[in-house]
Write an enzyme that holds these catalytic residues in place. Sequence first.
Site, PDB file in Angstrom:
ATOM      1  N   MET A   1      24.239 -25.386 -42.678  1.00 57.10           N
ATOM      2  CA  MET A   1      23.545 -26.669 -42.801  1.00 57.10           C
ATOM      3  C   MET A   1      22.067 -26.421 -43.144  1.00 57.10           C
ATOM      4  O   MET A   1      21.218 -27.289 -42.930  1.00 57.10           O
ATOM      5  CB  MET A   1      23.667 -27.479 -41.511  1.00 57.10           C
ATOM      6  CG  MET A   1      25.128 -27.789 -41.161  1.00 57.10           C
ATOM      7  SD  MET A   1      25.340 -29.245 -40.140  1.00 57.10           S
ATOM      8  CE  MET A   1      24.408 -28.784 -38.696  1.00 57.10           C
ATOM      9  N   GLY A   2      21.759 -25.231 -43.633  1.00 60.84           N
ATOM     10  CA  GLY A   2      20.388 -24.931 -44.047  1.00 60.84           C
ATOM     11  C   GLY A   2      19.470 -24.615 -42.890  1.00 60.84           C
ATOM     12  O   GLY A   2      19.926 -24.276 -41.793  1.00 60.84           O
TER      13      GLY A   2
ATOM     14  N   HIS B   1      17.652 -19.100 -40.652  1.00 62.80           N
ATOM     15  CA  HIS B   1      16.960 -18.143 -39.787  1.00 62.80           C
ATOM     16  C   HIS B   1      17.704 -16.815 -39.919  1.00 62.80           C
ATOM     17  O   HIS B   1      18.697 -16.732 -40.672  1.00 62.80           O
ATOM     18  CB  HIS B   1      16.909 -18.659 -38.341  1.00 62.80           C
ATOM     19  CG  HIS B   1      18.240 -19.113 -37.805  1.00 62.80           C
ATOM     20  ND1 HIS B   1      19.296 -18.240 -37.605  1.00 62.80           N
ATOM     21  CD2 HIS B   1      18.703 -20.335 -37.460  1.00 62.80           C
ATOM     22  CE1 HIS B   1      20.332 -18.908 -37.136  1.00 62.80           C
ATOM     23  NE2 HIS B   1      20.013 -20.193 -37.051  1.00 62.80           N
TER      24      HIS B   1
ATOM     25  N   GLY C   1      19.855 -15.414 -38.232  1.00 60.02           N
ATOM     26  CA  GLY C   1      21.302 -15.498 -37.997  1.00 60.02           C
ATOM     27  C   GLY C   1      22.047 -15.787 -39.297  1.00 60.02           C
ATOM     28  O   GLY C   1      23.014 -15.101 -39.641  1.00 60.02           O
ATOM     29  N   HIS C   2      21.577 -16.794 -40.038  1.00 61.49           N
ATOM     30  CA  HIS C   2      22.198 -17.114 -41.337  1.00 61.49           C
ATOM     31  C   HIS C   2      22.063 -15.941 -42.301  1.00 61.49           C
ATOM     32  O   HIS C   2      23.004 -15.588 -43.011  1.00 61.49           O
ATOM     33  CB  HIS C   2      21.494 -18.307 -41.991  1.00 61.49           C
ATOM     34  CG  HIS C   2      21.593 -19.599 -41.242  1.00 61.49           C
ATOM     35  ND1 HIS C   2      20.508 -20.199 -40.661  1.00 61.49           N
ATOM     36  CD2 HIS C   2      22.645 -20.410 -41.002  1.00 61.49           C
ATOM     37  CE1 HIS C   2      20.874 -21.333 -40.098  1.00 61.49           C
ATOM     38  NE2 HIS C   2      22.172 -21.492 -40.285  1.00 61.49           N
TER      39      HIS C   2
ATOM     40  N   LYS D   1      27.378 -17.649 -32.174  1.00 61.09           N
ATOM     41  CA  LYS D   1      26.605 -18.525 -31.299  1.00 61.09           C
ATOM     42  C   LYS D   1      27.389 -19.815 -31.096  1.00 61.09           C
ATOM     43  O   LYS D   1      27.445 -20.350 -30.007  1.00 61.09           O
ATOM     44  CB  LYS D   1      25.232 -18.829 -31.889  1.00 61.09           C
ATOM     45  CG  LYS D   1      24.265 -19.297 -30.816  1.00 61.09           C
ATOM     46  CD  LYS D   1      23.295 -20.328 -31.279  1.00 61.09           C
ATOM     47  CE  LYS D   1      23.972 -21.592 -31.628  1.00 61.09           C
ATOM     48  NZ  LYS D   1      23.112 -22.749 -31.784  1.00 61.09           N
ATOM     49  N   ASP D   2      28.026 -20.284 -32.182  1.00 63.61           N
ATOM     50  CA  ASP D   2      28.877 -21.477 -32.088  1.00 63.61           C
ATOM     51  C   ASP D   2      30.311 -21.022 -31.854  1.00 63.61           C
ATOM     52  O   ASP D   2      31.167 -21.122 -32.738  1.00 63.61           O
ATOM     53  CB  ASP D   2      28.752 -22.296 -33.373  1.00 63.61           C
ATOM     54  CG  ASP D   2      27.332 -22.804 -33.570  1.00 63.61           C
ATOM     55  OD1 ASP D   2      26.808 -23.463 -32.670  1.00 63.61           O
ATOM     56  OD2 ASP D   2      26.740 -22.503 -34.625  1.00 63.61           O
TER      57      ASP D   2
ATOM     58  N   GLN E   1      33.213 -23.465 -32.186  1.00 61.93           N
ATOM     59  CA  GLN E   1      33.427 -23.752 -33.614  1.00 61.93           C
ATOM     60  C   GLN E   1      34.276 -22.642 -34.240  1.00 61.93           C
ATOM     61  O   GLN E   1      35.197 -22.918 -35.023  1.00 61.93           O
ATOM     62  CB  GLN E   1      32.070 -23.863 -34.321  1.00 61.93           C
ATOM     63  CG  GLN E   1      32.145 -23.902 -35.826  1.00 61.93           C
ATOM     64  CD  GLN E   1      30.813 -24.254 -36.462  1.00 61.93           C
ATOM     65  OE1 GLN E   1      30.400 -25.413 -36.434  1.00 61.93           O
ATOM     66  NE2 GLN E   1      30.114 -23.285 -37.024  1.00 61.93           N
TER      67      GLN E   1
ATOM     68  N   ARG F   1      17.867 -25.548 -34.421  1.00 60.14           N
ATOM     69  CA  ARG F   1      17.344 -26.550 -33.483  1.00 60.14           C
ATOM     70  C   ARG F   1      16.228 -26.009 -32.602  1.00 60.14           C
ATOM     71  O   ARG F   1      15.526 -26.799 -31.970  1.00 60.14           O
ATOM     72  CB  ARG F   1      18.467 -27.102 -32.607  1.00 60.14           C
ATOM     73  CG  ARG F   1      19.460 -27.961 -33.403  1.00 60.14           C
ATOM     74  CD  ARG F   1      20.407 -28.733 -32.501  1.00 60.14           C
ATOM     75  NE  ARG F   1      21.113 -29.752 -33.249  1.00 60.14           N
ATOM     76  CZ  ARG F   1      22.335 -29.613 -33.754  1.00 60.14           C
ATOM     77  NH1 ARG F   1      22.990 -28.487 -33.603  1.00 60.14           N
ATOM     78  NH2 ARG F   1      22.903 -30.605 -34.425  1.00 60.14           N
TER      79      ARG F   1
END
Length: 273
Positions: free
Chosen positions: A23-24, A27, A29-30, A141-142, A145, A179
């Site tokens: 979702m952009g 950081h 992590g992405h 982390k999710d 999900q 977040r």
Amino acid sequence: LKIVRTAAEIEHLDVRTGLVPTMGAFHEGHLELMRTAKRETDRVVASLFVNPTQFGPGEDFSRYPRDEVRDADLAARAGVDLLFAPTVEEMVADGVTKVTVSGLGDRFEGAHRPGHFDGVATIVLKLFHIVRPEVAYFGKKDLQQCAVIDRMVCDLKFEVSLRFCETVRERDGLAMSSRNAYLSPEHRAQASFLYAELKRVRGELIVSKSLVEATLEESKGRLRAAGFLVDYLDLVNPRTFDKRNELVRPCTLIAAVTLGSTRLIDNLTVLEA
Ligand code: PAF
């Protein structure tokens, strides 16, 4: 790096494609997911789509951080070949079909955010159909999900390998999340207490073994005393998200808390599978 906005513009090449759905607000992590995809596949596609269907009413959809120019630059440097940044119209339009992963998708995050995992599963399945990746990358982390997507792929017999990658943390242990940008400096300083607490609880559980419930209750007390609102802190089977009352393999601590107006989630493996 090429940016495309419609499914029709994505070419299906005869190479191994890795997809990093996001979702952009990138950081580390992405970027780590993208770099891993670059090492493991021949062409990396990242999707950038703030999916309105996975936000509840009153959640942070409208204030979710958005900066496509910065994200495109970071993605290019992390090895992404194609950035798929569709419009809401392109991805959602007036679609009424939903993917629901019952049970697993209704607890914990699903209970606190009704409809959230329907929104996630439906959009991820659409991305899989649009991009047709050999491998798709998600951050642990999710964790719920990851479990929901794993179950969806298995139940719907979709041919894609899933790679769930380790959580990337700040120096003080806070799990990286888009977040985290919402945290005030004071709350940011406090936020690392969550991971420290998860590590403490893991240590205590390994020593006390049978006292799972009491150990979790004491920890919730400490989190509240430190200023966190605790949505849940539990020990679960990380594949099914069934609660564990004893230390049985595999088991993972999961937590969701709110600090000010920022909701944080994190998890820590206690016993591997
Ligand atoms: O983890 C996320 O950023 C989102 O939930 C995902 C997987 C991109 C679906 O919108």
